[in-house]
Design a protein around this motif. Sequence first.
Motif, mmCIF file in Angstrom:
data_model
loop_
_atom_site.group_PDB
_atom_site.id
_atom_site.type_symbol
_atom_site.label_atom_id
_atom_site.label_comp_id
_atom_site.label_asym_id
_atom_site.label_seq_id
_atom_site.Cartn_x
_atom_site.Cartn_y
_atom_site.Cartn_z
ATOM 1 N N PHE A 123 0.917 -1.137 -0.038
ATOM 2 C CA PHE A 123 0.190 0.068 -0.017
ATOM 3 C C PHE A 123 0.877 1.082 -0.039
ATOM 4 O O PHE A 123 0.496 2.366 -0.717
ATOM 5 N N LEU A 124 1.865 1.182 0.767
ATOM 6 C CA LEU A 124 2.789 2.455 1.092
ATOM 7 C C LEU A 124 3.490 2.529 -0.372
ATOM 8 O O LEU A 124 3.984 3.652 -0.925
ATOM 9 N N LEU A 125 3.986 1.487 -1.099
ATOM 10 C CA LEU A 125 4.588 1.629 -2.392
ATOM 11 C C LEU A 125 3.514 2.304 -3.400
ATOM 12 O O LEU A 125 4.057 3.356 -4.201
ATOM 13 N N ASN A 126 2.346 1.884 -3.545
ATOM 14 C CA ASN A 126 1.582 2.474 -4.230
ATOM 15 C C ASN A 126 1.276 3.887 -3.904
ATOM 16 O O ASN A 126 0.996 4.834 -4.913
ATOM 17 N N LEU A 127 1.255 4.449 -2.570
ATOM 18 C CA LEU A 127 0.983 5.467 -2.236
ATOM 19 C C LEU A 127 2.245 6.498 -2.680
ATOM 20 O O LEU A 127 1.804 7.750 -3.236
ATOM 21 N N ALA A 128 3.400 6.060 -2.600
ATOM 22 C CA ALA A 128 4.672 6.723 -2.947
ATOM 23 C C ALA A 128 4.532 6.883 -4.564
ATOM 24 O O ALA A 128 4.837 8.044 -5.143
ATOM 25 N N ARG A 129 4.078 5.882 -5.473
ATOM 26 C CA ARG A 129 3.997 5.832 -6.583
ATOM 27 C C ARG A 129 3.080 7.028 -7.095
ATOM 28 O O ARG A 129 3.514 7.914 -8.104
ATOM 29 N N ALA A 130 2.143 7.020 -6.351
ATOM 30 C CA ALA A 130 0.895 8.259 -6.840
ATOM 31 C C ALA A 130 1.310 9.661 -6.260
ATOM 32 O O ALA A 130 1.000 10.509 -7.202
ATOM 33 N N VAL A 131 2.101 9.649 -5.359
ATOM 34 C CA VAL A 131 2.728 11.115 -5.152
ATOM 35 C C VAL A 131 3.487 11.548 -5.945
ATOM 36 O O VAL A 131 3.589 12.759 -6.456
ATOM 37 N N LEU A 132 4.708 10.682 -6.357
ATOM 38 C CA LEU A 132 5.469 10.856 -7.309
ATOM 39 C C LEU A 132 5.004 11.167 -8.569
ATOM 40 O O LEU A 132 5.312 12.104 -9.452
ATOM 41 N N GLU A 133 3.717 10.501 -9.068
ATOM 42 C CA GLU A 133 3.147 10.770 -10.248
ATOM 43 C C GLU A 133 2.510 12.161 -10.400
ATOM 44 O O GLU A 133 2.545 13.007 -11.228
ATOM 45 N N LYS A 134 1.958 12.574 -9.185
ATOM 46 C CA LYS A 134 1.353 13.924 -9.098
ATOM 47 C C LYS A 134 2.315 14.994 -8.895
ATOM 48 O O LYS A 134 2.200 16.117 -9.629
ATOM 49 N N PHE A 136 5.602 15.216 -9.709
ATOM 50 C CA PHE A 136 6.519 15.509 -10.643
ATOM 51 C C PHE A 136 5.861 15.030 -12.292
ATOM 52 O O PHE A 136 6.748 15.110 -13.271
ATOM 53 N N GLU A 137 4.460 15.096 -12.083
ATOM 54 C CA GLU A 137 3.816 14.711 -13.325
ATOM 55 C C GLU A 137 4.418 13.827 -14.471
ATOM 56 O O GLU A 137 4.840 14.135 -15.492
ATOM 57 N N VAL A 138 4.871 12.709 -13.867
ATOM 58 C CA VAL A 138 5.494 11.689 -14.566
ATOM 59 C C VAL A 138 4.655 10.351 -14.201
ATOM 60 O O VAL A 138 3.931 10.114 -13.438
ATOM 61 N N ASN A 139 4.464 9.155 -15.502
ATOM 62 C CA ASN A 139 3.741 8.168 -15.043
ATOM 63 C C ASN A 139 4.901 7.131 -14.921
ATOM 64 O O ASN A 139 5.750 6.699 -15.665
ATOM 65 N N VAL A 140 4.736 6.632 -13.569
ATOM 66 C CA VAL A 140 5.741 5.617 -13.043
ATOM 67 C C VAL A 140 4.864 4.273 -13.357
ATOM 68 O O VAL A 140 3.964 3.901 -12.821
ATOM 69 N N MET A 141 5.433 3.607 -14.226
ATOM 70 C CA MET A 141 4.796 2.050 -14.696
ATOM 71 C C MET A 141 5.950 1.217 -14.101
ATOM 72 O O MET A 141 6.896 1.022 -14.083
ATOM 73 N N GLU A 142 5.076 0.162 -14.108
ATOM 74 C CA GLU A 142 5.857 -1.150 -13.676
ATOM 75 C C GLU A 142 6.234 -1.946 -14.914
ATOM 76 O O GLU A 142 5.485 -2.046 -15.849
ATOM 77 N N ARG A 143 7.342 -2.399 -14.584
ATOM 78 C CA ARG A 143 7.855 -3.278 -15.978
ATOM 79 C C ARG A 143 7.134 -4.466 -16.174
ATOM 80 O O ARG A 143 6.926 -5.230 -15.326
#
Length: 149
Positions: A123-134, A136-143
Amino acid sequence: MAVTLLIIILIALPILAYAATRSPETYQFDTYLWVLILSVMGGIVSHKEKRKGRFRIFRTENRYLDIAAFILVNLASFVLDIFTSAFSGILTFYICESANMDRLITAAFVGISGFAGGRMLNFLLNLARAVLEKKFEVNVMERNNSETN
């Protein structure tokens, strides 16, 4: 030049001083102690709920080897659950502190995250991914597996 220096003194220095008071090193030992106790208690309850009396049992020709393997594997599983719970509890504490949440709510979240353990880390990983995407306006995608092959 004097105006710039005055702005730095009046605005930047109090902000830097406030940021320095909220670093992980400035919390007292008793704060970390209650965070660890609550998250470890959650981890113990989670481990008990996962096991429900089911332990890993080994059958070999040597009875003493069976006992040693039983103790070692089940103890390692318990210790891993406790470390995972403590880690997720500390991360949850930092998130609650950065959001200036009330200490009672923080304590409840720390206990819940200790119980959730590895699920809380996801859950914290998904939260950090959402914060980073918002932020820095980037799309953090899983490989995909196809990209790694």
